[in-house]
Design a protein around this motif. Structure first.
Motif, short mmCIF file in Angstrom:
data_model
loop_
_atom_site.label_atom_id
_atom_site.label_comp_id
_atom_site.label_asym_id
_atom_site.label_seq_id
_atom_site.Cartn_x
_atom_site.Cartn_y
_atom_site.Cartn_z
N UNK A 1 27.82 3.73 49.47
CA UNK A 1 26.98 4.36 48.04
C UNK A 1 25.87 5.26 49.00
N UNK A 2 25.56 6.81 48.13
CA UNK A 2 24.52 7.35 48.41
C UNK A 2 23.79 8.25 46.87
N UNK A 3 22.50 8.50 47.81
CA UNK A 3 22.20 9.28 46.18
C UNK A 3 22.41 9.89 45.81
N UNK A 4 23.37 11.29 47.02
CA UNK A 4 23.43 11.95 46.66
C UNK A 4 24.89 11.82 45.92
N UNK A 5 26.15 11.59 46.48
CA UNK A 5 27.12 11.80 46.56
C UNK A 5 27.74 10.84 45.59
N UNK A 6 27.40 8.84 45.55
CA UNK A 6 27.70 8.22 44.54
C UNK A 6 28.01 6.87 44.94
N UNK A 7 29.08 6.38 44.07
CA UNK A 7 30.12 5.33 45.10
C UNK A 7 31.50 6.42 45.68
N UNK A 8 31.49 6.21 47.16
CA UNK A 8 32.68 6.45 47.71
C UNK A 8 33.33 5.09 48.48
N UNK A 9 34.51 5.36 48.53
CA UNK A 9 35.07 5.04 49.29
C UNK A 9 34.92 4.23 50.69
N UNK A 10 34.61 3.25 51.38
CA UNK A 10 33.93 2.83 52.83
C UNK A 10 35.75 3.13 53.55
N UNK A 11 33.96 3.01 54.43
CA UNK A 11 35.08 2.58 56.32
C UNK A 11 36.33 1.54 56.54
N UNK A 12 35.52 0.19 55.81
CA UNK A 12 36.83 -0.70 56.21
C UNK A 12 38.28 -0.35 55.23
N UNK A 13 37.76 0.31 54.32
CA UNK A 13 39.35 0.88 53.74
C UNK A 13 39.62 1.76 54.80
N UNK A 14 39.18 2.99 55.69
CA UNK A 14 39.99 3.19 56.88
C UNK A 14 40.95 2.33 58.01
N UNK A 15 39.98 1.64 58.33
CA UNK A 15 40.54 0.58 59.61
C UNK A 15 41.07 0.09 58.38
#
Length: 282
Positions: A72-86
């Protein structure tokens, strides 16, 4: 996934439901990931997708952020995280194409009664990963671990469908100078113009034929296999001799072979309709 602290429940609005536990919690957590993957970027959008209240949605999303499944970032909101990439890379590394494809190859063999091949590109050649002999007593020189010039085979042309015409021409020219014993039986090749025009038709249809280009009297129908990035990574084919493979039957087999290839592609993370209207073929 960490269990939310009991103290978090005290922050619920009076009309909010307590966060469900067990299977329902897992299902909702996965639904949050699906919603974010589908473009939901804030709690309101995620809650609408799930049908949950804002506070319940916040607890689910916050838990996933803590575990790195979401970011989560204030500008982008919620996005898929690094754990899913791993996990995605780990799953890809553990995935054996031959193992995943085998049930589809066996089904295709049962449907057609013909020889089935699975192959991938290795340099300027195709490398056969699997083969199921047909039931008609025919012998073909292909075998697991065998290599053939890519531009001479049905599976090879399937692998080429996502390439540029310049790449086609390079591989077309190399077929006549291919080294090794497998080159000795090649039939006289079509002109470059004929080959190019034929490949263009194959790209439009998402399939490829071998019309005795690789071995006398042998014809095949091939289709491409895609991975999650929509790149052609392998191809499959149904092969038999001319008496069993008239052009009418070859055209009828296109959809059957494409369906099997799409099934394997789906196992690798590609869209199930990848063969429809997408360049790349068998």
């Amino acid at each position: 996934m960490r269990k939310p602290q009991d103290s978090a429940e005290s922050h619920d609005n009076p009309g909010d439901h307590v966060l469900p536990t067990g299977t329902q919690t897992l299902t909702r957590g996965l639904a949050v990931l699906q919603a974010v993957a589908g473009g939901a970027r804030d709690l309101k959008q995620i809650a609408q997708a799930l049908g949950t209240t804002r506070s319940t949605t916040h607890r689910l999303a916050n838990c996933l952020v803590q575990e790195r499944y979401l970011r989560f970032t204030p500008n982008a909101g919620y996005v898929l995280g690094p754990k899913l990439i791993e996990l995605g890379f780990q799953a890809r590394e553990e995935l054996s194409l031959s193992v995943v494809a085998r049930p589809y190859l066996e089904q295709l063999a049962g449907q057609s009664g013909d020889t089935i091949h699975l192959a991938l590109q290795d340099g300027d050649d195709v490398l056969y990963l699997d083969k199921i002999p047909g039931k008609k007593g025919l012998e073909m020189r292909s075998r697991v671990g065998h290599r053939m010039p890519i531009a001479t085979t049905g599976v090879g042309k399937a692998l080429m469908l996502g390439m540029s015409e310049e790449q086609w021409k390079t591989l077309y020219q190399k077929r006549s100078t291919a080294a090794g014993s497998y080159a000795s039986g090649l039939l006289p090749k079509r002109s470059w113009t004929e080959f190019r025009d034929q490949m263009r038709e194959y790209v439009k249809g998402g399939y490829a034929f071998d019309l005795e280009d690789n071995e006398p009297s042998i014809r095949c129908v091939a289709a491409p296999i895609y991975d999650a990035s929509h790149v052609i990574v392998a191809a499959i084919s149904v092969s038999s001799t001319v008496p069993y493979m008239p052009l009418k039957r070859m055209h009828a087999l296109i959809a059957v072979v494409q369906a099997a290839a799409a099934g394997i592609s789906g196992e690798l993370g590609a869209n199930q309709d990848i063969n429809q209207g997408v360049s790349g073929g068998s």
